[in-house]
Design a protein around this motif. Structure first.
Motif, mmCIF file in Angstrom:
data_model
loop_
_atom_site.group_PDB
_atom_site.id
_atom_site.type_symbol
_atom_site.label_atom_id
_atom_site.label_comp_id
_atom_site.label_asym_id
_atom_site.label_seq_id
_atom_site.Cartn_x
_atom_site.Cartn_y
_atom_site.Cartn_z
ATOM 1 N N ALA A 168 1.509 9.134 -6.147
ATOM 2 C CA ALA A 168 1.952 10.512 -5.967
ATOM 3 C C ALA A 168 2.749 11.007 -7.169
ATOM 4 O O ALA A 168 2.755 12.212 -7.462
ATOM 5 N N PHE A 169 3.400 10.113 -7.878
ATOM 6 C CA PHE A 169 4.144 10.511 -9.078
ATOM 7 C C PHE A 169 3.310 10.400 -10.349
ATOM 8 O O PHE A 169 3.511 11.155 -11.297
ATOM 9 N N SER A 170 2.386 9.455 -10.380
ATOM 10 C CA SER A 170 1.606 9.251 -11.608
ATOM 11 C C SER A 170 0.518 10.297 -11.797
ATOM 12 O O SER A 170 0.183 10.649 -12.927
ATOM 13 N N LEU A 171 -0.063 10.804 -10.715
ATOM 14 C CA LEU A 171 -1.117 11.810 -10.857
ATOM 15 C C LEU A 171 -0.618 13.115 -11.483
ATOM 16 O O LEU A 171 -1.215 13.586 -12.450
ATOM 17 N N CYS A 197 -5.606 5.269 -12.496
ATOM 18 C CA CYS A 197 -6.840 4.554 -12.150
ATOM 19 C C CYS A 197 -6.580 3.081 -11.842
ATOM 20 O O CYS A 197 -7.234 2.511 -10.961
ATOM 21 N N VAL A 198 -5.644 2.466 -12.535
ATOM 22 C CA VAL A 198 -5.290 1.084 -12.221
ATOM 23 C C VAL A 198 -4.671 1.012 -10.832
ATOM 24 O O VAL A 198 -4.977 0.111 -10.041
ATOM 25 N N ILE A 199 -3.818 1.979 -10.514
ATOM 26 C CA ILE A 199 -3.218 2.018 -9.175
ATOM 27 C C ILE A 199 -4.300 2.203 -8.116
ATOM 28 O O ILE A 199 -4.306 1.519 -7.079
ATOM 29 N N MET A 200 -5.239 3.119 -8.364
ATOM 30 C CA MET A 200 -6.293 3.361 -7.379
ATOM 31 C C MET A 200 -7.225 2.157 -7.230
ATOM 32 O O MET A 200 -7.684 1.856 -6.129
ATOM 33 N N LEU A 221 0.824 -1.207 0.000
ATOM 34 C CA LEU A 221 0.000 0.000 0.000
ATOM 35 C C LEU A 221 0.859 1.257 0.000
ATOM 36 O O LEU A 221 0.571 2.220 -0.709
ATOM 37 N N SER A 222 1.915 1.247 0.782
ATOM 38 C CA SER A 222 2.817 2.397 0.828
ATOM 39 C C SER A 222 3.486 2.629 -0.512
ATOM 40 O O SER A 222 3.599 3.772 -0.977
ATOM 41 N N LEU A 223 3.910 1.563 -1.148
ATOM 42 C CA LEU A 223 4.541 1.696 -2.465
ATOM 43 C C LEU A 223 3.547 2.209 -3.512
ATOM 44 O O LEU A 223 3.896 3.024 -4.363
ATOM 45 N N CYS A 224 2.305 1.747 -3.422
ATOM 46 C CA CYS A 224 1.275 2.222 -4.351
ATOM 47 C C CYS A 224 0.975 3.697 -4.136
ATOM 48 O O CYS A 224 0.748 4.432 -5.102
ATOM 49 N N GLN A 225 0.993 4.145 -2.888
ATOM 50 C CA GLN A 225 0.758 5.558 -2.625
ATOM 51 C C GLN A 225 1.882 6.422 -3.172
ATOM 52 O O GLN A 225 1.638 7.502 -3.699
ATOM 53 N N ILE A 226 3.104 5.945 -3.064
ATOM 54 C CA ILE A 226 4.238 6.678 -3.634
ATOM 55 C C ILE A 226 4.130 6.717 -5.154
ATOM 56 O O ILE A 226 4.329 7.765 -5.780
#
Length: 142
Positions: free
Chosen positions: A78-81, A120-123, A70-75
């Motif tokens: 933060a870069f993909s948005l 969106c895939v990450i979310m 989850l932490s890695l996905c949030q990071i």
């Protein structure tokens, strides 16, 4: 630990809602706000989010350290948005569309799906991860 997961889920929900609003507004500026563009934008958001949930949901079941994931996905989010927002802003020039020109359905769909696929895939994946983490934390309390 459960409180931290709740706060992280709340922040994830806020990020998802606010980014959807900003993406919608930016795409409406790029495509001059017709109704078909709104439908394609929302469809792209739902399809890409559902794809992330379905495709990577199985990976969430097999993952040992879901909190780290989850932490890695949030990071990564933060870069993909910001990168996706920049892609939307420069979309007309990248597609070679002159000012005032109405974009067709196929180029519009291509740009929308290409821009929305990564965040969106990450979310969608993060949603399944939050569900698994919360389920695990709830089952250990009882």
């Amino acid at each position: 630990m459960k409180r931290t997961v709740r706060i992280a889920a709340l922040l994830y929900g806020f990020t998802a809602m606010s980014s959807q609003i900003v993406f919608l507004r930016e795409f409406l500026v790029v495509f001059y706000g017709n109704e078909i563009s709104v439908g394609i934008i929302l469809a792209g958001w739902l399809v890409c989010g559902g794809a992330g949930s379905i495709l990577f949901g199985r990976f969430a079941d097999r993952s040992v350290s879901r909190i780290l994931l989850l932490s890695l996905c949030q990071i990564l989010l933060a870069f993909s948005l910001p990168a996706s927002f920049f892609l939307v802003r420069s979309g007309r020039s990248l597609m070679g569309i002159s000012p005032g020109e109405i974009v067709g359905i196929l180029p519009m769909s291509g740009m929308i799906f290409a821009t929305l696929i990564l965040p969106c895939v990450i979310m969608g994946f993060m949603f399944t991860l939050f569900c698994r983490v919360y389920r695990d934390l709830s089952s250990t309390e009882t």
